[in-house]
Structure formats: structure tokens, C-alpha cells
Design a protein around this motif. Structure first.
Motif, PDB file in Angstrom:
ATOM      1  N   ASP A  62       0.877  10.717  -4.955  1.00 54.96           N
ATOM      2  CA  ASP A  62       1.639   9.479  -5.070  1.00 54.96           C
ATOM      3  C   ASP A  62       1.117   8.525  -4.005  1.00 54.96           C
ATOM      4  O   ASP A  62       1.555   8.537  -2.869  1.00 54.96           O
ATOM      5  N   GLU A  64      -0.150   4.462  -3.164  1.00 60.90           N
ATOM      6  CA  GLU A  64      -0.218   3.056  -3.566  1.00 60.90           C
ATOM      7  C   GLU A  64      -1.660   2.635  -3.800  1.00 60.90           C
ATOM      8  O   GLU A  64      -1.941   1.796  -4.643  1.00 60.90           O
ATOM      9  N   LYS A  67      -2.440   3.762  -7.275  1.00 53.92           N
ATOM     10  CA  LYS A  67      -1.646   2.989  -8.231  1.00 53.92           C
ATOM     11  C   LYS A  67      -2.143   1.549  -8.355  1.00 53.92           C
ATOM     12  O   LYS A  67      -1.913   0.900  -9.366  1.00 53.92           O
ATOM     13  N   ASN A  71      -2.208   2.329 -13.211  1.00 53.55           N
ATOM     14  CA  ASN A  71      -0.757   2.175 -13.307  1.00 53.55           C
ATOM     15  C   ASN A  71      -0.049   3.414 -13.835  1.00 53.55           C
ATOM     16  O   ASN A  71       1.115   3.638 -13.544  1.00 53.55           O
ATOM     17  N   THR A  75       2.109  11.629 -10.782  1.00 52.62           N
ATOM     18  CA  THR A  75       2.031  11.980  -9.365  1.00 52.62           C
ATOM     19  C   THR A  75       2.678  13.328  -9.065  1.00 52.62           C
ATOM     20  O   THR A  75       3.520  13.814  -9.812  1.00 52.62           O
TER      21      THR A  75
END
Length: 126
Positions: A62, A64, A67, A71, A75
Motif C-alpha cells: 500500500d 502512494e 498508486k 489506480n 494492496t
């Protein structure tokens, strides 16, 4: 080569490859059901972008940073959780649809410009 890695030799589904050509790498991505990137710290990298370009669902930390590019990342937080996510992803492949439109060059350029503009000297002092 597996004799040099006795732990890996225990698993019949593992293959160690080297000197993989571009066409062979593309074939491997296209034959894959999904991509697992068990990273401790992650950001964009060739494996991530190549798997995304081939439309593979991604299982990774997980993050950022990941991501930002992908998208639809699945995770995990622990290795036990990773194992569960791999099994769940395999069992639900028909429900997964990976949206890779955000990886078009036009969208990547927009994201790069945002990062560059954010890190200009006049913006960094704010």
C-alpha cells in the motif's frame, strides 16, 4: 541453475531466467494472470509499468508512490495478507478489469509536469 538455489528447487512452479529478450519478456507478461511485486518501498519501476501496460492486475504494498501510477493496485500489509490476496485474486480473475488508460503518454506527461511544477524553487519555499 536450481541446484545453486536449493530452497527454490523445492517449488516446481518457479523458474529462474536470465538473458530474457524483449520479445520473450513480452510473452511472459502476456501469459501471466496477474503481477505480484512484494516490495518494502515502492515507486514506479520497469516491472510495474510493463505489467500495467500489459493490463495485468497488480498486487503490491500500500504505497502512494505506486498508486500514483496504478489506480487499481490490490494492496497488502503483511506477508500473510499477501498470500490471501494472491489466492483471492486468482479466484476472482474474471471480475477484475484493469484500467490502463491513465498510463497513456498524454496522462503520464501531465503527471510529470505536475511533479516538476510542484518542485520548482518558487513552489518549494511555500
Amino acid at each position: 541453475i536450481l541446484g545453486q538455489f536449493p530452497t527454490v528447487a523445492l517449488y516446481a512452479n518457479y523458474e529462474l531466467k536470465k538473458d530474457v529478450s524483449d520479445s520473450e519478456l513480452l510473452r511472459l507478461y502476456r501469459e501471466s494472470l496477474f503481477q505480484v511485486l512484494p516490495l518494502n518501498i515502492g515507486t514506479a519501476n520497469n516491472a510495474l509499468l510493463e505489467g500495467c501496460a500489459c493490463g495485468l492486475p497488480l498486487i503490491s504494498i500500500d504505497s502512494e508512490n505506486i498508486k500514483f501510477y496504478f489506480n487499481d493496485v490490490i494492496t497488502y500489509n503483511t506477508y500473510k495478507d499477501l498470500a490471501v490476496k494472491i489466492i483471492d485474486t486468482y479466484n476472482n480473475l474474471n471480475k477484475l478489469k484493469v484500467n490502463i488508460d491513465h498510463l497513456s503518454w498524454e496522462n503520464i506527461i501531465k503527471k510529470i509536469k505536475l511533479v516538476i511544477n510542484k518542485n520548482t524553487p518558487e513552489n518549494m519555499s511555500q
